[in-house]
Structure formats: structure tokens, C-alpha cells
Design a protein around this motif. Structure first.
Motif, PDB file in Angstrom:
ATOM      1  N   VAL A   7       0.864  -1.181   0.000  1.00 22.65           N
ATOM      2  CA  VAL A   7       0.000   0.000   0.000  1.00 22.65           C
ATOM      3  C   VAL A   7       0.896   1.226   0.000  1.00 22.65           C
ATOM      4  O   VAL A   7       1.806   1.341   0.829  1.00 22.65           O
ATOM      5  CB  VAL A   7      -0.950   0.022   1.216  1.00 22.65           C
ATOM      6  N   PHE A   8       0.622   2.137  -0.935  1.00 25.32           N
ATOM      7  CA  PHE A   8       1.427   3.351  -1.061  1.00 25.32           C
ATOM      8  C   PHE A   8       0.536   4.583  -0.881  1.00 25.32           C
ATOM      9  O   PHE A   8      -0.482   4.718  -1.550  1.00 25.32           O
ATOM     10  CB  PHE A   8       2.093   3.418  -2.434  1.00 25.32           C
ATOM     11  N   ILE A  38      -5.855  10.132  -6.594  1.00 26.69           N
ATOM     12  CA  ILE A  38      -5.966   8.743  -7.026  1.00 26.69           C
ATOM     13  C   ILE A  38      -7.279   8.578  -7.784  1.00 26.69           C
ATOM     14  O   ILE A  38      -8.356   8.832  -7.227  1.00 26.69           O
ATOM     15  CB  ILE A  38      -5.936   7.773  -5.821  1.00 26.69           C
ATOM     16  N   ASN A  39      -7.185   8.138  -9.026  1.00 24.92           N
ATOM     17  CA  ASN A  39      -8.368   7.882  -9.846  1.00 24.92           C
ATOM     18  C   ASN A  39      -8.258   6.497 -10.459  1.00 24.92           C
ATOM     19  O   ASN A  39      -7.307   6.221 -11.204  1.00 24.92           O
ATOM     20  CB  ASN A  39      -8.503   8.931 -10.962  1.00 24.92           C
ATOM     21  N   ASP A  40      -9.230   5.615 -10.134  1.00 26.11           N
ATOM     22  CA  ASP A  40      -9.214   4.238 -10.643  1.00 26.11           C
ATOM     23  C   ASP A  40      -7.887   3.546 -10.361  1.00 26.11           C
ATOM     24  O   ASP A  40      -7.336   2.839 -11.211  1.00 26.11           O
ATOM     25  CB  ASP A  40      -9.506   4.215 -12.151  1.00 26.11           C
ATOM     26  N   GLN A  41      -7.363   3.781  -9.147  1.00 24.83           N
ATOM     27  CA  GLN A  41      -6.093   3.179  -8.721  1.00 24.83           C
ATOM     28  C   GLN A  41      -4.921   3.554  -9.635  1.00 24.83           C
ATOM     29  O   GLN A  41      -3.988   2.772  -9.836  1.00 24.83           O
ATOM     30  CB  GLN A  41      -6.229   1.662  -8.588  1.00 24.83           C
ATOM     31  N   LYS A  42      -5.000   4.769 -10.161  1.00 21.68           N
ATOM     32  CA  LYS A  42      -3.898   5.362 -10.915  1.00 21.68           C
ATOM     33  C   LYS A  42      -3.647   6.759 -10.356  1.00 21.68           C
ATOM     34  O   LYS A  42      -4.569   7.418  -9.870  1.00 21.68           O
ATOM     35  CB  LYS A  42      -4.221   5.466 -12.408  1.00 21.68           C
ATOM     36  N   CYS A  43      -2.394   7.199 -10.415  1.00 19.64           N
ATOM     37  CA  CYS A  43      -2.057   8.519  -9.897  1.00 19.64           C
ATOM     38  C   CYS A  43      -1.004   9.188 -10.771  1.00 19.64           C
ATOM     39  O   CYS A  43       0.042   8.593 -11.060  1.00 19.64           O
ATOM     40  CB  CYS A  43      -1.522   8.405  -8.459  1.00 19.64           C
ATOM     41  N   ILE A  44      -1.310  10.405 -11.210  1.00 20.55           N
ATOM     42  CA  ILE A  44      -0.292  11.266 -11.807  1.00 20.55           C
ATOM     43  C   ILE A  44       0.166  12.186 -10.688  1.00 20.55           C
ATOM     44  O   ILE A  44      -0.593  13.030 -10.219  1.00 20.55           O
ATOM     45  CB  ILE A  44      -0.861  12.079 -12.988  1.00 20.55           C
ATOM     46  N   ALA A  81      -1.607   0.928 -10.040  1.00 19.17           N
ATOM     47  CA  ALA A  81      -1.580  -0.226  -9.130  1.00 19.17           C
ATOM     48  C   ALA A  81      -1.558  -1.539  -9.898  1.00 19.17           C
ATOM     49  O   ALA A  81      -0.843  -2.482  -9.530  1.00 19.17           O
ATOM     50  CB  ALA A  81      -2.783  -0.179  -8.188  1.00 19.17           C
ATOM     51  N   SER A  82      -2.337  -1.627 -10.966  1.00 19.43           N
ATOM     52  CA  SER A  82      -2.394  -2.864 -11.749  1.00 19.43           C
ATOM     53  C   SER A  82      -1.031  -3.180 -12.376  1.00 19.43           C
ATOM     54  O   SER A  82      -0.576  -4.334 -12.349  1.00 19.43           O
ATOM     55  CB  SER A  82      -3.465  -2.721 -12.837  1.00 19.43           C
ATOM     56  N   ALA A  83      -0.384  -2.161 -12.923  1.00 22.93           N
ATOM     57  CA  ALA A  83       0.943  -2.374 -13.519  1.00 22.93           C
ATOM     58  C   ALA A  83       1.963  -2.771 -12.459  1.00 22.93           C
ATOM     59  O   ALA A  83       2.821  -3.638 -12.696  1.00 22.93           O
ATOM     60  CB  ALA A  83       1.393  -1.107 -14.243  1.00 22.93           C
ATOM     61  N   LEU A  84       1.864  -2.159 -11.286  1.00 23.04           N
ATOM     62  CA  LEU A  84       2.808  -2.480 -10.212  1.00 23.04           C
ATOM     63  C   LEU A  84       2.667  -3.935  -9.762  1.00 23.04           C
ATOM     64  O   LEU A  84       3.669  -4.578  -9.423  1.00 23.04           O
ATOM     65  CB  LEU A  84       2.586  -1.547  -9.016  1.00 23.04           C
ATOM     66  N   VAL A 100      -1.801  -4.772  -4.577  1.00 24.88           N
ATOM     67  CA  VAL A 100      -1.207  -3.439  -4.532  1.00 24.88           C
ATOM     68  C   VAL A 100      -2.342  -2.425  -4.506  1.00 24.88           C
ATOM     69  O   VAL A 100      -3.271  -2.504  -5.325  1.00 24.88           O
ATOM     70  CB  VAL A 100      -0.283  -3.173  -5.744  1.00 24.88           C
ATOM     71  N   TYR A 101      -2.259  -1.471  -3.578  1.00 30.31           N
ATOM     72  CA  TYR A 101      -3.336  -0.487  -3.430  1.00 30.31           C
ATOM     73  C   TYR A 101      -2.725   0.898  -3.247  1.00 30.31           C
ATOM     74  O   TYR A 101      -1.733   1.057  -2.529  1.00 30.31           O
ATOM     75  CB  TYR A 101      -4.210  -0.833  -2.217  1.00 30.31           C
ATOM     76  N   LEU A 102      -3.328   1.889  -3.915  1.00 28.35           N
ATOM     77  CA  LEU A 102      -2.855   3.269  -3.818  1.00 28.35           C
ATOM     78  C   LEU A 102      -3.808   4.099  -2.976  1.00 28.35           C
ATOM     79  O   LEU A 102      -5.027   4.037  -3.141  1.00 28.35           O
ATOM     80  CB  LEU A 102      -2.742   3.900  -5.210  1.00 28.35           C
ATOM     81  N   LEU A 103      -3.237   4.879  -2.061  1.00 27.28           N
ATOM     82  CA  LEU A 103      -3.972   5.858  -1.276  1.00 27.28           C
ATOM     83  C   LEU A 103      -3.412   7.243  -1.579  1.00 27.28           C
ATOM     84  O   LEU A 103      -2.235   7.389  -1.888  1.00 27.28           O
ATOM     85  CB  LEU A 103      -3.804   5.608   0.233  1.00 27.28           C
TER      86      LEU A 103
END
Length: 328
Positions: free
Chosen positions: A60-61, A67-73, A83-86, A95-98
Motif C-alpha cells: 500500500v502506497f 488517485i483515480n481508478d487506482q492510478k495517480c499522476i 496499481a495494476s501495472a505495479l 497493490v493499493y494506492l492511497l
């Protein structure tokens, strides 16, 4: 033993750590801090840290950015984190993004030592709010459903700066010219904000500039030099920078409190607060916080607490990871 990877991913530095859990208590096995800007891709940094590490089931990061759809710019870095690529790149199943403030909010729930700024505070059960100035300005809400807390990220730090007096009116005009119109609160309430405030005060001849101090600014972190000189009372311009920073920080914290009514308290987190704690405690911050006209009464008893633990976002990410595991 189940191991997780937790990360606090900021614009200046990234902290990664391996944790396990024993009877609900976190056990830290290994931790490392990386300068974020020295890596072109986030995955490269994580792979460097994980080299030789086995048995990590979840990661978890907490990331400085929306964070949008488990993606972050990322806001202050050239990274696109997915997250999916990671999952594929790291070989980690979960893998989950916060958002970083979302992560910090969960971390604050694990802490019990704070510095209280509001002498009239009354502790109650209810929503909490987190505001954090560091490389940027973040804000998050801890919604209380009557049983447990749920962190809600926001991008409130990018809302517009609203002046409260003639000096701040002039500041807004100055910053509009510098930033081509739009002036967000983050332009002031962040590390770079010290430099912007200094340049503004110098432009209106608030006080004579210190030639030797300005030479030091050319070879060291300019914002750190300004804040440190202001805290130590070494320079009139820098002292006013710190005073103005604290005042505007308090005003925005009060505005956030009005929007969220956090009966459980508003928490001042981020990397800057511990460094200027004595200035935040001298009254300027609370004067700004309570400067709400006829609505002062709505927030005057809310606890206002400085978070002096820089690892709150990391702890929040770690606890969130173990909560995810328990739900599986």
C-alpha cells in the motif's frame, strides 16, 4: 509470517518499509528513504528497495497526488503510478494506492501524542480533519460513522487563496503576476511558500534585505534558510515570512474546520509543522483559525493538534494493508 510493503511517496522523499504484524501491533523489519526526484519511474525505486526481499503479499502506497481508478499522476513529480501495472512489475498479489493525506489520516488514528494549540478545546467523538503543509498542501477528512473512521481524500490544498486584510490583498496581486492568474493555497502553504512570501515582502520594502543571508540562499535550500532565520529571529523579513505563513495556515485550517465541523479535532500534519512548532504555538495560527466573524463560535472549541510524528503516512499505509488482508 505475513509481510507487507508500505510507502509514503512524497514530492521530496519516498519512505518504504517492510512490516509484519503481531497481535495487531506493527513490527518494522526494514526501512529506507529515497530522494524522489532521483528516479524517473516509481517502479525503479521500489524494485531497488525490494531487491532480495521475499514473501511480500501486499503493498500500500500513500502518494502525493489524486488517485483515480487506482492510478495517480503525481502532483510534484513526473510519475504515473498504476496499481495494476505495479502488481505485475513487482510480483506482489495485492497493490493499493492511497492519497498521501488519506494515508496520513489513517496513521493519525494510530497515534496518541500531539501538541494542542487550542486552549479552549473540548474533546468529543466525531469527524476529524487533517491538513498538512510540506512539499505541497494536503487536506483529508476522517468521517466517523458512529463506529469507525473512514478517510476521505480531497484536493483542497489547490483551492484559491482568499486574502483577509490589505497586506494579503497585495500578496494575492503579487502571486497572480507570478503564477499567471490562479493562486492556490499551496503556493503559500508549502515549502516553496516561504520563498514566495519572502519575495513579496521584499518587493514592498517591508524591511531591508540581509545581504549575507541572501548569499546563503544561493548555496543552500532557500526556503529552509528563510524559515530557519525567521524562527531564530535573525532577520526582520524572514520573521515576517514565518508570521504570515502561520497566520494564513491558521486561516485555512479554520476554513477547513468550518467545511467539515470536525468535533474530533483538526490535525496539523506534514513536514513543516514540527519545524516551526514554536511559531505555530505563539498565537498567530490560532488567531487566524478563529478569525471567522459570526461563525467563530462554530469552531472555537474544536481541538487543534500538531502531529509531531513524521511517519503517520507510513503507519497509515501499513495499517491499511493489514486491514485489506483481513477482509480477504
Amino acid at each position: 509470517m505475513q509481510k507487507i510493503l508500505a510507502g509514503d511517496v512524497g514530492g521530496t522523499k519516498t519512505v518504504l518499509a517492510i512490516f509484519s504484524q503481531d497481535s495487531g501491533e506493527l513490527i518494522e523489519h526494514r526501512k529506507q528513504t529515497f530522494p524522489s526526484g532521483q528516479h524517473t519511474e516509481f517502479v525503479d525505486l521500489v524494485q531497488e528497495f525490494l531487491q532480495g526481499e521475499e514473501g511480500v503479499s501486499s503493498a500500500v502506497f500513500g502518494i502525493a497526488g489524486p488517485i483515480n481508478d487506482q492510478k495517480c499522476i503525481t502532483t510534484n513529480l513526473p510519475w504515473m503510478i498504476d496499481a495494476s501495472a505495479l502488481r505485475e512489475q513487482l510480483g506482489i498479489e495485492n497493490v493499493y494506492l492511497l492519497n498521501d493525506l488519506e494515508s496520513a489520516a489513517y496513521g493519525i488514528l494510530q497515534l496518541d501524542a500531539f501538541f494542542e494549540l487550542n486552549p479552549n478545546s473540548t474533546s468529543k467523538q466525531g469527524h476529524k480533519a487533517v491538513i498538512a503543509a510540506g512539499t505541497g498542501l494536503g487536506e483529508a477528512i476522517l468521517f466517523f460513522d458512529g463506529t469507525q473512521y473512514h478517510a476521505m481524500p480531497t484536493e483542497g490544498g489547490h483551492t484559491e487563496f482568499a486574502p483577509q486584510n490589505a497586506l494579503e490583498d497585495s500578496l494575492l496581486v503579487f502571486l497572480r503576476e507570478r503564477f499567471n492568474g490562479h493562486v492556490s493555497l499551496e503556493r503559500i502553504l508549502s515549502g516553496d511558500g516561504f520563498g514566495h512570501l519572502y519575495d513579496f515582502l521584499k518587493s514592498i520594502d517591508f524591511a531591508p534585505a540581509n545581504y549575507e543571508l541572501e548569499l546563503t540562499m544561493q548555496t543552500q535550500d532557500r526556503n529552509a534558510v528563510i524559515s530557519e532565520a525567521g524562527m531564530m529571529g535573525q532577520d526582520a523579513l524572514c520573521q515576517e515570512v514565518v508570521r504570515l505563513f502561520c497566520r494564513i495556515y491558521g486561516v485555512e485550517a479554520g476554513s477547513f474546520a468550518l467545511k467539515t465541523l470536525p468535533a474530533g479535532g483538526i490535525y496539523i500534519a506534514g513536514g513543516i509543522a514540527p519545524k516551526i512548532r514554536s511559531a505555530l504555538q505563539n498565537g498567530e495560527f490560532m488567531q487566524g483559525f478563529l478569525d471567522k466573524g459570526r461563525m467563530t463560535h462554530a469552531i472555537e472549541n474544536i481541538p487543534v493538534r500538531i502531529v509531531d510524528n513524521a511517519e503517520a503516512p507510513l503507519l497509515g499505509a501499513a495499517h491499511f494493508a493489514f486491514q485489506l488482508i483481513q477482509k480477504m
